[in-house]
Design a protein around this motif. Structure first.
Motif, short mmCIF file in Angstrom:
data_model
loop_
_atom_site.label_atom_id
_atom_site.label_comp_id
_atom_site.label_asym_id
_atom_site.label_seq_id
_atom_site.Cartn_x
_atom_site.Cartn_y
_atom_site.Cartn_z
N GLN A 69 0.83 -1.21 0.00
CA GLN A 69 0.00 0.00 0.00
C GLN A 69 0.87 1.26 0.00
O GLN A 69 0.61 2.21 -0.74
N ALA A 70 1.91 1.26 0.81
CA ALA A 70 2.80 2.42 0.88
C ALA A 70 3.52 2.63 -0.45
O ALA A 70 3.67 3.77 -0.90
N MET A 71 3.93 1.55 -1.08
CA MET A 71 4.61 1.68 -2.37
C MET A 71 3.66 2.25 -3.42
O MET A 71 4.06 3.11 -4.22
N ARG A 72 2.41 1.80 -3.41
CA ARG A 72 1.43 2.35 -4.36
C ARG A 72 1.20 3.83 -4.09
O ARG A 72 1.17 4.64 -5.02
N GLU A 73 1.03 4.19 -2.81
CA GLU A 73 0.80 5.60 -2.47
C GLU A 73 2.00 6.47 -2.83
O GLU A 73 1.83 7.65 -3.15
N ARG A 74 3.18 5.94 -2.74
CA ARG A 74 4.39 6.69 -3.10
C ARG A 74 4.56 6.81 -4.61
O ARG A 74 5.46 7.48 -5.08
N GLY A 75 3.70 6.10 -5.36
CA GLY A 75 3.76 6.21 -6.81
C GLY A 75 4.77 5.30 -7.46
O GLY A 75 5.17 5.54 -8.61
N ILE A 76 5.19 4.24 -6.77
CA ILE A 76 6.11 3.28 -7.38
C ILE A 76 5.32 2.46 -8.40
O ILE A 76 4.31 1.85 -8.06
N ARG A 84 6.35 -3.69 -8.48
CA ARG A 84 6.73 -2.50 -7.72
C ARG A 84 8.08 -2.70 -7.02
O ARG A 84 8.90 -1.79 -6.97
N LEU A 85 8.32 -3.91 -6.52
CA LEU A 85 9.62 -4.18 -5.88
C LEU A 85 10.75 -4.06 -6.90
O LEU A 85 11.82 -3.54 -6.58
N LYS A 86 10.53 -4.51 -8.12
CA LYS A 86 11.55 -4.37 -9.16
C LYS A 86 11.85 -2.91 -9.43
O LYS A 86 12.99 -2.55 -9.74
N ASN A 87 10.84 -2.06 -9.30
CA ASN A 87 11.02 -0.63 -9.57
C ASN A 87 11.46 0.16 -8.33
O ASN A 87 11.66 1.36 -8.43
N ALA A 88 11.58 -0.51 -7.19
CA ALA A 88 11.92 0.18 -5.94
C ALA A 88 13.34 -0.10 -5.49
O ALA A 88 13.70 0.20 -4.35
N THR A 89 14.17 -0.63 -6.38
CA THR A 89 15.52 -1.01 -5.95
C THR A 89 16.34 0.16 -5.42
O THR A 89 17.14 -0.01 -4.53
N SER A 90 16.10 1.36 -5.95
CA SER A 90 16.87 2.51 -5.47
C SER A 90 16.20 3.18 -4.26
O SER A 90 16.81 4.02 -3.61
N ASP A 96 16.91 -6.87 -1.26
CA ASP A 96 17.05 -8.33 -1.30
C ASP A 96 16.31 -8.97 -0.13
O ASP A 96 15.65 -10.01 -0.28
N LYS A 97 16.41 -8.36 1.04
CA LYS A 97 15.71 -8.89 2.21
C LYS A 97 14.19 -8.73 2.06
O LYS A 97 13.43 -9.61 2.47
N VAL A 98 13.76 -7.62 1.47
CA VAL A 98 12.32 -7.42 1.23
C VAL A 98 11.81 -8.49 0.28
O VAL A 98 10.73 -9.05 0.48
N TRP A 99 12.59 -8.81 -0.77
CA TRP A 99 12.20 -9.87 -1.69
C TRP A 99 12.06 -11.20 -0.94
O TRP A 99 11.12 -11.96 -1.18
N THR A 100 12.99 -11.50 -0.05
CA THR A 100 12.94 -12.75 0.70
C THR A 100 11.65 -12.83 1.52
O THR A 100 10.97 -13.86 1.54
N VAL A 101 11.31 -11.73 2.19
CA VAL A 101 10.08 -11.70 2.99
C VAL A 101 8.85 -11.81 2.09
O VAL A 101 7.90 -12.54 2.41
N HIS A 102 8.87 -11.14 0.96
CA HIS A 102 7.72 -11.21 0.05
C HIS A 102 7.53 -12.63 -0.48
O HIS A 102 6.39 -13.11 -0.62
N VAL A 127 12.51 -6.34 8.65
CA VAL A 127 12.79 -5.96 7.26
C VAL A 127 11.66 -5.08 6.72
O VAL A 127 11.90 -4.04 6.09
N LEU A 128 10.42 -5.47 6.97
CA LEU A 128 9.28 -4.71 6.45
C LEU A 128 9.17 -3.35 7.13
O LEU A 128 8.84 -2.35 6.48
N LYS A 129 9.47 -3.29 8.41
CA LYS A 129 9.45 -2.01 9.11
C LYS A 129 10.51 -1.07 8.54
O LYS A 129 10.25 0.12 8.34
N ARG A 130 11.69 -1.59 8.25
CA ARG A 130 12.77 -0.78 7.64
C ARG A 130 12.34 -0.27 6.26
O ARG A 130 12.58 0.88 5.90
N ALA A 131 11.69 -1.13 5.49
CA ALA A 131 11.23 -0.73 4.16
C ALA A 131 10.17 0.36 4.25
O ALA A 131 10.18 1.32 3.48
N LEU A 132 9.27 0.22 5.22
CA LEU A 132 8.25 1.26 5.42
C LEU A 132 8.90 2.58 5.83
O LEU A 132 8.49 3.66 5.39
N ALA A 133 9.94 2.50 6.64
CA ALA A 133 10.67 3.71 7.03
C ALA A 133 11.37 4.33 5.82
O ALA A 133 11.37 5.55 5.65
N ASP A 134 11.95 3.48 4.97
CA ASP A 134 12.61 3.98 3.76
C ASP A 134 11.63 4.78 2.88
O ASP A 134 12.02 5.74 2.22
#
Length: 138
Positions: A69-76, A84-90, A96-102, A127-134
């Motif tokens: 949801q956060a990635m969609r709202e951020r416009g990824i 969206r994960l492929k487009n969020a590498t930067s 890589d850890k987010v991919w493992t969790v997904h 990992v997911l909390k760190r990604a949300l913070a990012d």
């Protein structure tokens, strides 16, 4: 007189560039996320965890969905979360850890005999909390 005009032009350009740099540093692209909403949702997820391993699976599913949801709202861009994960590498520091969790989330959602232990739960939520913070959600 011409010198004064040139100095004023240079000053306007420098101030304009400074403002653009300031705006780009304070925004990470896409729309600004409502951190209170995401903190509240994160608290609901973590508060729902019990000693029952099914609650651990549900927490991972829910946290992964919150990240999507956060990635969609951020416009990824992307049709699916995988896209969206492929487009969020930067954007995401531990992609890589987010991919493992997904991938674990996908196994939980689509396979019948998946079990999650406390270590997997803890690491996945970290990992997911760190990604949300990012993304600026937390």
């Amino acid at each position: 007189m011409n010198t004064l005009i040139i100095i004023m032009f240079i000053a306007i350009v420098v101030i304009g560039l400074g403002l653009l740099i300031l705006i780009s540093l304070t925004r990470r692209g896409g729309s600004v996320l409502n951190q209170d909403k995401y903190r509240s949702e994160w608290l609901k997820i973590t508060s729902s965890i019990t000693q029952d391993s099914r609650s651990w699976q549900f927490a991972i599913l829910s946290a992964d969905k919150l990240l999507d949801q956060a990635m969609r709202e951020r416009g990824i861009a992307g049709e699916t979360m995988g896209d969206r994960l492929k487009n969020a590498t930067s954007t995401l520091s531990s992609i890589d850890k987010v991919w493992t969790v997904h991938k674990l989330r996908n196994r939980i959602a689509h396979e019948s005999n998946v079990s999650v232990n406390k270590r997997q739960l803890s690491e996945s939520l970290k990992v997911l909390k760190r990604a949300l913070a990012d993304l600026g959600a937390l």
